[in-house]
Scaffold this motif. Structure first.
Motif, short mmCIF file in Angstrom:
data_model
loop_
_atom_site.label_atom_id
_atom_site.label_comp_id
_atom_site.label_asym_id
_atom_site.label_seq_id
_atom_site.Cartn_x
_atom_site.Cartn_y
_atom_site.Cartn_z
N GLU A 559 44.54 41.53 47.30
CA GLU A 559 43.50 41.01 47.67
C GLU A 559 42.06 41.78 47.19
OE1 GLU A 559 43.49 40.99 52.12
OE2 GLU A 559 45.13 39.32 52.18
N THR A 560 42.23 43.08 47.18
CA THR A 560 41.28 43.93 46.65
C THR A 560 40.94 43.42 45.15
OG1 THR A 560 41.85 45.89 48.00
CG2 THR A 560 40.31 46.25 46.29
N ILE A 561 42.26 43.35 44.33
CA ILE A 561 42.17 43.04 42.95
C ILE A 561 41.43 41.95 42.81
CG2 ILE A 561 43.61 42.37 40.95
CD1 ILE A 561 45.35 44.75 41.85
N GLN A 562 41.90 40.80 43.54
CA GLN A 562 41.43 39.33 43.78
C GLN A 562 40.08 39.37 43.86
OE1 GLN A 562 43.38 36.62 43.07
NE2 GLN A 562 41.56 35.21 43.08
N LYS A 563 39.49 40.06 44.78
CA LYS A 563 37.99 40.19 45.13
C LYS A 563 37.30 40.63 43.90
CE LYS A 563 34.72 41.85 48.64
NZ LYS A 563 34.78 42.73 49.72
N GLU A 564 37.82 41.66 43.39
CA GLU A 564 36.87 42.46 42.38
C GLU A 564 37.02 41.50 41.03
OE1 GLU A 564 38.99 46.14 42.02
OE2 GLU A 564 38.02 47.13 43.50
N ILE A 565 38.18 40.95 40.75
CA ILE A 565 38.17 39.78 39.78
C ILE A 565 36.97 38.85 39.62
CG2 ILE A 565 39.61 38.20 38.60
CD1 ILE A 565 42.18 40.00 38.99
N ASP A 566 36.95 38.34 40.99
CA ASP A 566 36.12 37.23 41.20
C ASP A 566 34.65 37.82 41.07
OD1 ASP A 566 37.95 35.45 42.01
OD2 ASP A 566 37.91 35.95 44.08
N GLU A 567 34.47 39.07 41.63
CA GLU A 567 33.01 39.77 41.17
C GLU A 567 32.94 39.78 39.66
OE1 GLU A 567 33.11 43.20 43.42
OE2 GLU A 567 32.76 42.19 45.30
N THR A 568 33.82 40.10 39.09
CA THR A 568 33.75 40.31 37.38
C THR A 568 33.49 38.85 36.76
OG1 THR A 568 35.15 42.24 37.85
CG2 THR A 568 35.02 41.24 35.85
#
Length: 683
Positions: A559-568
């Motif tokens: 979930e953290t990776i998904q969130k950071e990917i969305d931000e990226t």
């Protein structure tokens, strides 16, 4: 190692062995104790009857002796001779009186073989005593003796005196006992003489010789002080006469008259003592029978009890071994199989083919091991899938990190180029200012302006070269940004795949918990035999909990990776139009530089007609000043945009490195899950 003392088979064996043996021993020993008690009661009763009959016989004999003493006392000739002996003074008359008195005594005891003799002794004075038979004794010694005092204290009552080993004279070859009384005058009731009659002790033994109480029994007579009057064997051990009896009898109360008790004889043996007091004498007739002799017949019951106990022990051993073979051995085999399963060997199976509870337990064990094997295989396959996905995610994260670092480097180069462009633009602006200031001197400094124009032309060519390089690098930056957006999109798809795999693993963990709960219930139903099985179920439950925790951690990480990917993606989506604007601005600046270069070429070509074209140069100077201002503004905006892109690239690089770390952590968790499942062997 299992403690053999805690084995179910050994406990069952001991319980069966103890139960059978204890029951046999309790019944046998109770029978022995009851028989012993009954025999004691019967012997006590029969011995009491025999002692009572013997007491009656002796009482009759003692009464006869007492009647004899009364006859002598009441004899008229004896009374007259005693009165005469007290008053005569002539020696011959005394001798004659004593002779008559002796003859009177002799007439009573003559022919009575039980009486040793009789004597009449003065209580005081030096009158010679009168005796008959073998009872002649010293008057002086008799008057000082203890027995004389007892007789005198009797005051005319018959006093029975204890037995003496050598008689009362002290030189008789066999023991005697005696009776004495004060000889009172029937007229004056004065007593000046004492009569003593000695009786052979063997007379008592002869009366009691026909009484048989049993093997090892004895019959004795004791006085009121507990001393032997008649020991059990007076002929062989006359020294016991007068000694204390080892059997202590009651001296007061009703129990002192007659009764029985268990006592200890002189040899330390336990005896049953039955006693009865004589009617007119403070003596007791005591019969003792060894307890061992009494219970000798009951001992057969005890021997039979021990034999039966031995047979029962052998029978208990046989039953115990049969129980061990039917119960303990299968349980031990199941225990060993469960221990193997606890150590991770899931290939073990039970070969017990019984229809009882142990057979059902073995079948349940086989079914449980089959289900656990299936579960472990599924978990192992899932762990391998997770590990493969983690490796792909790690590879993609590393590539993303490399791309982010390359973008950061390119962005830094763009920023440096923009800074250089701004510097050059400032220089151009300064030169334009100088051209404006020196425009009045252009006529006089034609050559200097030619040189300056050459310098401007060279700078224009260099600026054009820089702008071409900036355009190429900006294009590369745009291409890298587009590639990074595509890779981040693919990374989002990978995280969605991971989420699906985590959902599958979470469902498998729930099924594992349900299976562990069922296994625990089956182990509880099996009781003590399912303890090892319960341990395996508990280990599976712990493994399922660890898997669930690992899946939760991986889900949080994903979930953290998904969130950071969305931000990226958002940042890149914002930066991409800026890159396009930057490229457009750079192209415009390049076009301006080309225009400047062409104009500077015309300026050099027309340097000869500077004077005629001064007005045009003035206008060109104004246009150049405005263009340089625009170039400076565009350069500053490009520099700011490059710095922003550099900041975003740095953040993207940090996110990519975090993504790499998260991928490594996912790979580590997957490897740990695989190593945990590797403990179980399914083939």
């Amino acid at each position: 190692m299992t403690n053999p003392i805690k084995s179910v088979g050994l406990m069952l064996f001991l319980i069966i062995f103890s139960a059978i043996l204890v029951c046999v021993l309790v019944v046998g020993l109770f029978s022995y104790s009851t028989s012993k008690s009954i025999i004691k009661d019967k012997v006590t009763e029969s011995t009491g009857v025999a002692i009572e009959q013997s007491t009656d016989k002796l009482d009759m004999m003692f009464k006869n002796y007492e009647a004899l003493s009364m006859q002598i006392l009441l004899d008229k000739s004896v009374q007259d001779n005693l009165a005469q002996l007290d008053v005569v003074a002539d020696d011959y008359e005394k001798f004659d009186t004593m002779k008559k008195l002796s003859d009177s005594l002799q007439s009573y005891i003559l022919g009575n073989q039980s009486i040793l003799g009789a004597a009449i002794i003065p209580i005081k004075g030096d009158v010679t005593s009168v005796s008959t038979g073998s009872s002649a004794m010293s008057t002086e010694l008799a008057q000082k003796s203890d027995w004389m005092k007892k007789v005198v204290e009797g005051n005319g009552r018959l006093v029975w005196l204890p037995a003496k080993e050598k008689g009362y004279r002290g030189d008789v070859p066999e023991a005697t006992f005696a009776m004495g009384r004060v000889m009172k005058n029937t007229v004056t009731n004065e007593g000046k003489f004492v009569m003593i009659i000695e009786i052979y002790l063997r007379e008592l033994s002869d009366v009691l010789s026909s009484v048989k109480l049993g093997d090892g029994s004895s019959i004795t007579i004791v006085d009121d002080a507990g001393n032997y009057v008649l020991p059990s064997n007076p002929s062989s051990k006359p020294e016991e006469i007068g000694k204390a009896s080892p059997i202590a009898l009651p001296k007061e109360g009703k129990a002192a008259e007659r009764g029985s008790k268990i006592a200890t004889d002189a040899n330390g043996n336990e005896v049953l003592a039955v006693y009865n007091k004589f009617e007119n004498i403070d003596w007791k007739l005591v019969g003792s029978v060894p307890v061992n002799a009494l219970v000798k017949d009951a001992g057969k019951i005890l021997d039979t009890t021990w034999i039966i106990a031995g047979i029962a022990a052998l029978l208990a051993i046989g039953i115990g071994l049969l129980v061990i073979r039917m119960v303990a051995v299968p349980l031990v085999r199941l225990r060993n199989l469960m221990n193997e399963g606890e150590r991770g060997n899931l290939t073990v199976r039970s070969t017990i083919n019984k229809k009882d509870e142990i057979g059902q337990l073995a079948q349940s064990f086989n079914q449980m091991m089959t289900q656990i094997t299936t579960l472990v295989n599924q978990s192992n396959q899932s762990a391998q899938d997770v590990l493969a996905t983690a490796e792909e995610l790690s590879e993609a994260s590393k590539k993303t990190a490399i791309s982010a670092r390359e973008i950061a480097v390119a962005t830094e180069e763009i920023a440096n180029g923009a800074s250089s462009l701004a510097t050059e633009a400032e220089k151009g602006s300064d030169l334009t200012g100088e051209i404006g200031e020196q425009m009045q001197q252009v006529m006089t400094a034609n050559q200097e302006m030619g040189a300056a124009a050459s310098d401007v032309e060279k700078a224009s060519r260099q600026g054009t070269t820089y702008m071409n390089s900036l355009i190429e690098k900006t294009g590369m930056t745009e291409e890298m940004t587009r590639s990074m957006v595509e890779k981040v999109d693919r990374l989002k798809e990978s995280t969605r795949s991971i989420r699906k795999i985590l959902d599958v693993l979470n469902n498998m963990t729930k099924q594992t918990n349900i299976l562990s709960l069922n296994a625990t219930i089956e182990a509880a139903r099996a009781g003590a035999a399912g303890k090892g099985f319960m341990v395996v179920a508990d280990e599976i439950r712990k493994l399922a909990d660890q898997s669930r925790q690992s899946i939760d951690v991986v889900g949080q990480i994903t979930e953290t990776i998904q969130k950071e990917i969305d931000e990226t993606v958002n940042v890149l989506s914002t930066a991409y139009p800026i890159f396009q604007e930057q490229i457009q601005s750079v192209k415009e600046a390049n076009q301006i530089f080309l225009t400047v270069q062409g104009q500077m070429g015309d300026f050099v070509g027309r340097l000869g007609s500077v004077t005629e074209s001064i007005s045009k140069l003035e206008r060109s100077q104004v246009v150049l000043s405005e263009a340089m201002s625009n170039v400076s503004a565009v350069a500053e905006e490009s520099s700011a945009t490059s710095e922003e892109v550099a900041s975003l690239s740095t953040e993207q690089n940090s996110i990519s490195e975090g993504l790499v770390r998260l991928s490594d952590k996912l790979e580590t968790v997957s490897s740990g899950l695989k190593e945990t499942l590797a403990r179980f062997r399914t083939e």
